[in-house]
Design a protein around this motif. Sequence first.
Motif, PDB file in Angstrom:
ATOM      1  N   SER A 177     -15.319  -5.793 -17.166  1.00  7.01           N
ATOM      2  CA  SER A 177     -15.507  -5.496 -19.091  1.00  7.01           C
ATOM      3  C   SER A 177     -14.350  -6.739 -19.227  1.00  7.01           C
ATOM      4  N   ASP A 178     -13.148  -6.443 -18.325  1.00  9.47           N
ATOM      5  CA  ASP A 178     -11.792  -6.905 -18.466  1.00  9.47           C
ATOM      6  C   ASP A 178     -12.073  -8.137 -19.239  1.00  9.47           C
ATOM      7  N   SER A 179     -11.135  -9.246 -20.222  1.00  8.01           N
ATOM      8  CA  SER A 179     -11.219 -10.952 -20.289  1.00  8.01           C
ATOM      9  C   SER A 179     -10.608 -11.624 -19.219  1.00  8.01           C
ATOM     10  N   TYR A 180      -9.740 -10.917 -18.811  1.00 10.78           N
ATOM     11  CA  TYR A 180      -8.535 -11.628 -17.435  1.00 10.78           C
ATOM     12  C   TYR A 180     -10.038 -11.933 -16.748  1.00 10.78           C
ATOM     13  N   THR A 181     -11.000 -11.051 -15.687  1.00  9.78           N
ATOM     14  CA  THR A 181     -11.728 -11.440 -14.671  1.00  9.78           C
ATOM     15  C   THR A 181     -12.541 -11.937 -15.718  1.00  9.78           C
ATOM     16  N   ARG A 182     -12.946 -11.832 -16.425  1.00 12.56           N
ATOM     17  CA  ARG A 182     -14.875 -12.722 -16.640  1.00 12.56           C
ATOM     18  C   ARG A 182     -13.855 -13.554 -16.676  1.00 12.56           C
ATOM     19  N   SER A 183     -12.708 -14.213 -17.595  1.00 11.69           N
ATOM     20  CA  SER A 183     -12.445 -15.620 -17.296  1.00 11.69           C
ATOM     21  C   SER A 183     -12.724 -15.860 -15.850  1.00 11.69           C
ATOM     22  N   ILE A 184     -12.407 -15.610 -15.148  1.00 11.53           N
ATOM     23  CA  ILE A 184     -12.197 -16.395 -13.293  1.00 11.53           C
ATOM     24  C   ILE A 184     -13.311 -16.614 -13.710  1.00 11.53           C
ATOM     25  N   ILE A 185     -14.705 -15.359 -13.605  1.00 11.64           N
ATOM     26  CA  ILE A 185     -16.026 -15.716 -13.791  1.00 11.64           C
ATOM     27  C   ILE A 185     -16.942 -17.254 -14.247  1.00 11.64           C
ATOM     28  N   ASN A 186     -15.976 -17.464 -15.091  1.00  9.55           N
ATOM     29  CA  ASN A 186     -16.281 -18.328 -16.130  1.00  9.55           C
ATOM     30  C   ASN A 186     -15.808 -19.766 -15.700  1.00  9.55           C
ATOM     31  N   GLN A 187     -14.616 -19.435 -14.492  1.00  8.34           N
ATOM     32  CA  GLN A 187     -13.743 -21.033 -14.363  1.00  8.34           C
ATOM     33  C   GLN A 187     -15.036 -21.137 -13.223  1.00  8.34           C
ATOM     34  N   MET A 188     -15.344 -20.359 -12.412  1.00  6.72           N
ATOM     35  CA  MET A 188     -15.452 -20.277 -10.888  1.00  6.72           C
ATOM     36  C   MET A 188     -17.343 -20.756 -10.563  1.00  6.72           C
ATOM     37  N   LEU A 189     -17.747 -20.653 -11.846  1.00  4.00           N
ATOM     38  CA  LEU A 189     -18.917 -20.059 -11.961  1.00  4.00           C
ATOM     39  C   LEU A 189     -19.099 -22.022 -11.993  1.00  4.00           C
ATOM     40  N   GLN A 190     -18.205 -22.706 -12.370  1.00  3.77           N
ATOM     41  CA  GLN A 190     -18.814 -24.132 -12.826  1.00  3.77           C
ATOM     42  C   GLN A 190     -17.857 -24.416 -11.206  1.00  3.77           C
ATOM     43  N   GLU A 191     -16.861 -24.265 -10.522  1.00  2.00           N
ATOM     44  CA  GLU A 191     -16.592 -24.585  -8.848  1.00  2.00           C
ATOM     45  C   GLU A 191     -16.766 -24.873  -8.241  1.00  2.00           C
ATOM     46  N   ARG A 218     -34.248 -17.157 -12.212  1.00  7.23           N
ATOM     47  CA  ARG A 218     -33.615 -16.934 -13.445  1.00  7.23           C
ATOM     48  C   ARG A 218     -32.399 -17.451 -13.539  1.00  7.23           C
ATOM     49  N   SER A 219     -31.921 -17.557 -14.050  1.00  6.59           N
ATOM     50  CA  SER A 219     -30.820 -18.699 -14.869  1.00  6.59           C
ATOM     51  C   SER A 219     -29.682 -17.293 -16.036  1.00  6.59           C
ATOM     52  N   PHE A 220     -28.523 -17.373 -15.076  1.00  6.65           N
ATOM     53  CA  PHE A 220     -27.744 -16.245 -15.972  1.00  6.65           C
ATOM     54  C   PHE A 220     -26.236 -17.201 -16.628  1.00  6.65           C
ATOM     55  N   ASN A 221     -25.712 -17.198 -17.883  1.00 14.81           N
ATOM     56  CA  ASN A 221     -24.295 -17.201 -18.156  1.00 14.81           C
ATOM     57  C   ASN A 221     -23.670 -16.378 -17.585  1.00 14.81           C
ATOM     58  N   TYR A 222     -22.433 -16.853 -18.043  1.00 16.68           N
ATOM     59  CA  TYR A 222     -21.016 -16.025 -17.913  1.00 16.68           C
ATOM     60  C   TYR A 222     -20.837 -14.760 -17.699  1.00 16.68           C
ATOM     61  N   LYS A 223     -21.391 -13.637 -18.605  1.00 17.35           N
ATOM     62  CA  LYS A 223     -21.512 -12.951 -20.265  1.00 17.35           C
ATOM     63  C   LYS A 223     -22.767 -12.340 -19.303  1.00 17.35           C
ATOM     64  N   GLN A 224     -23.641 -12.322 -18.804  1.00 14.79           N
ATOM     65  CA  GLN A 224     -24.610 -11.729 -18.505  1.00 14.79           C
ATOM     66  C   GLN A 224     -24.571 -11.589 -16.964  1.00 14.79           C
ATOM     67  N   ILE A 225     -23.097 -12.356 -15.662  1.00 18.39           N
ATOM     68  CA  ILE A 225     -23.387 -11.844 -14.482  1.00 18.39           C
ATOM     69  C   ILE A 225     -22.267 -11.772 -14.180  1.00 18.39           C
ATOM     70  N   SER A 226     -21.111 -11.323 -15.495  1.00 17.22           N
ATOM     71  CA  SER A 226     -19.885 -10.502 -16.220  1.00 17.22           C
ATOM     72  C   SER A 226     -20.864  -8.674 -16.437  1.00 17.22           C
ATOM     73  N   ALA A 227     -21.875  -8.763 -16.908  1.00 14.95           N
ATOM     74  CA  ALA A 227     -22.139  -7.805 -17.365  1.00 14.95           C
ATOM     75  C   ALA A 227     -22.925  -6.935 -15.849  1.00 14.95           C
ATOM     76  N   ALA A 228     -23.379  -7.723 -15.420  1.00 16.19           N
ATOM     77  CA  ALA A 228     -24.500  -7.593 -14.057  1.00 16.19           C
ATOM     78  C   ALA A 228     -23.743  -7.165 -12.685  1.00 16.19           C
ATOM     79  N   LEU A 229     -22.256  -7.440 -12.674  1.00 17.67           N
ATOM     80  CA  LEU A 229     -21.265  -7.194 -11.826  1.00 17.67           C
ATOM     81  C   LEU A 229     -20.189  -6.186 -12.653  1.00 17.67           C
ATOM     82  N   ASN A 230     -20.645  -5.476 -13.974  1.00 18.07           N
ATOM     83  CA  ASN A 230     -19.917  -4.062 -14.059  1.00 18.07           C
ATOM     84  C   ASN A 230     -19.014  -5.065 -14.253  1.00 18.07           C
ATOM     85  N   PHE A 233     -26.115 -12.428  -6.353  1.00 18.91           N
ATOM     86  CA  PHE A 233     -26.674 -11.842  -7.736  1.00 18.91           C
ATOM     87  C   PHE A 233     -27.872 -12.660  -8.377  1.00 18.91           C
ATOM     88  N   LEU A 234     -26.525 -14.018  -7.883  1.00 18.74           N
ATOM     89  CA  LEU A 234     -28.027 -15.000  -7.837  1.00 18.74           C
ATOM     90  C   LEU A 234     -29.355 -15.178  -7.579  1.00 18.74           C
TER      91      LEU A 234
END
Length: 716
Positions: A45-59, A31-43, A24-25
């Motif tokens: 919506s559940d908070s568990y997976t979104r939190s993993i995305i937030n953690q994974m981006l930093q990794e 452009r640059s994106f935050n974890y919410k925008q990336i989550s939405a782009a990947l369809n 996606f990137l």
Amino acid sequence: MSNNPSYKEQKKLRKWLRKAIQEFLQENNERSFNYKQISAALNISDSYTRSIINQMLQEMADEKKIRTTDKGRYAALITDELIEGVLEITARGSGYLLTEHGQEDIFIHHKNLNRALPGDEVRVKITRKKKNAQPEGVVTEIIKRAITQFAGRVEVSKNYAFVVFDNPRMYIDLYIPLEKLNGAKHNDKVIAEITDWPSSAQNPFGKIIEVLGQAGTHQAEMHAILAEFGLPYKYPEVINNAANKLSDGITENEISLRKDFRNTPTFTIDPEDAKDFDDALSIKFLREQQGRKIYEIGIHIADVSHYVTPGSMLDEEAMNRATSVYLVDRVVPMLPEILSNQICSLRPQEDKLCFSAVFEMDEQANIYKEWYGKTIIHSDKRFTYEEAQQIIENKEGTFCEEMLLLNKIAQKLRADRMKNGALEIHSTEVKFKLDKNGKPLGVYTKVSKEAHKLIEEFMLLANKGVATLLGKPDGKKKLLPMVYRIHDQPSEDKVKELILFVKMLGYKMKSFTLQTLPQALNQLLAQVKEPQQAEVIQNYAIRSMAKAIYDVNNIGHYGLGFDYYTHFTSPIRRYPDLMVHRILYAYLNNLNSASKNELDKKCKHCSAMEKKAADAERASIKYKQVEYMKERKGQVFEGIVTGVTEWGIYVETKETKCEGMINLRSLSDDYYFYDERSLSIMGRKMKKTFRIGTEVKIRMKEADLLKRQIDFELVK
């Protein structure tokens, strides 16, 4: 996904997310994106997976897989991916980097060309790379200019002059100080050279090297076309002197080293205006074997390698030229005329040195034995194609029995070739009747007949035989590095376009694989009753195919259906054939030959020069067609649509094969637009449709010799 996924599920999820984020990137690398925008782009919506995305981006940022642009925002890495290739520029000013080894061509916006010119070898940095989209780039370095001297027309004003280049893809004019005009006057055709291109200047600075004559005169325009493609039109004096020192005498010692065919019936068949006869055929009866007559058929090729030795001055010049160039009114030979038209030319009633492929064959084209080696021949008769055709049709004349027998065997060779998967091509050659000043008085087409096909089949037989001998392992002799003539299979996308195009014309191809596509096309073309329609389909099919090139790595020849193929039969006019002669001699005599690396470089050069020569030939034909049509303003012609674009309809006159364009804006009876899905121009209200193959009646409107363009208008 459950709230408490198993370890295995979690591992699988993280692997998928990492790949999806990276893609996606990269697709949105500006452009640059935050974890919410990336989550939405990947369809997601559940908070568990979104939190993993937030953690994974930093990794991924810590691992330098992606970059951080601001707090909590991420983007693709800026890479310095550099790719080398040849630059092609469109008439609209955009560029494409033509890459090798199946890589996708890279689009380069006009503003990112950085002074690179058509044909230049450049280094390009990838700036944008989206999934399923063409990559984009910027030229960072010009490795090698394609040509440094250019053809054009001088426009002289009071204080300075400009050269307007003939090549429409040259997006700049050349500034010429008056003191560097070298005698050129306003509207002269010239050859100019770029001397400087200051960073502050929009146009390069240059000087006039040679004045060719007034624009529009025949000689000036033909010389300008050669210069436009970087092709020489004359030989340096030192090269002519070297050629003139060669002896055409044949010693008894040389004859003793060769197989003697001087008492075997031998003849040449060539175009009426040909002077360089580089192939001859011989035939004689040998024996009867199991009820079949066996004949010895010799395919004798001028032994240029005997006179042009590796590393010599003549060899270097021939290699640089790589090919003879054929314009509408002349041949610019690869070798000086004393070699091409005299010493090496297989002229009648003269002993000549050859390199031959000799086959023992029956009338059904079965081969019993083959032999390759150096020979001496004596051509008994020189036939034109027209004379040979008359003998075939009327069944009488000199060497009638031999001609008819060779034609019978050639027809069987051709039938076998078609059966084994060759693509049948009917070539139409445009010719001109010119007056003494080069003005076109008429245009006509030459169609390939049986006499042409007779020669073609035996040349193919020799080329295939040599390639197989030198390329196919037999477990006995070590193979030498080799020059092949290869032709790759078409891409799946091109095949899909071809199927769609044929369907749009109202035809349907039988089911096929890539291997059986040529046979399916042959069957289709045999069913098309209208010759113009068949020609349109054939031309579209040819454009769908890959281009044949020279290469040291063999992949076979798709169009001919051969596993092994090379060029052996025209060393007078093609340098690769001369290379093959040398390789064959080394192979037969257990000698060393050129290295694979050396041959590879020469193959690339020869392929490039072959394209330039073909482009120059087409340009000369186009110029004469425009000149011919300029005199016929207002006349009405029958035509057939050869191309459609968003700006116009390209039409070719049926009789003279002159192509011009109908501008869409000139069609006033409806609003017309280009429909990409149906590959057609369509009227919005009346639904009138124009696509490739549509027959139309056109009127000659304008002809621009400087741009080599013809404008037609539709006759309602």
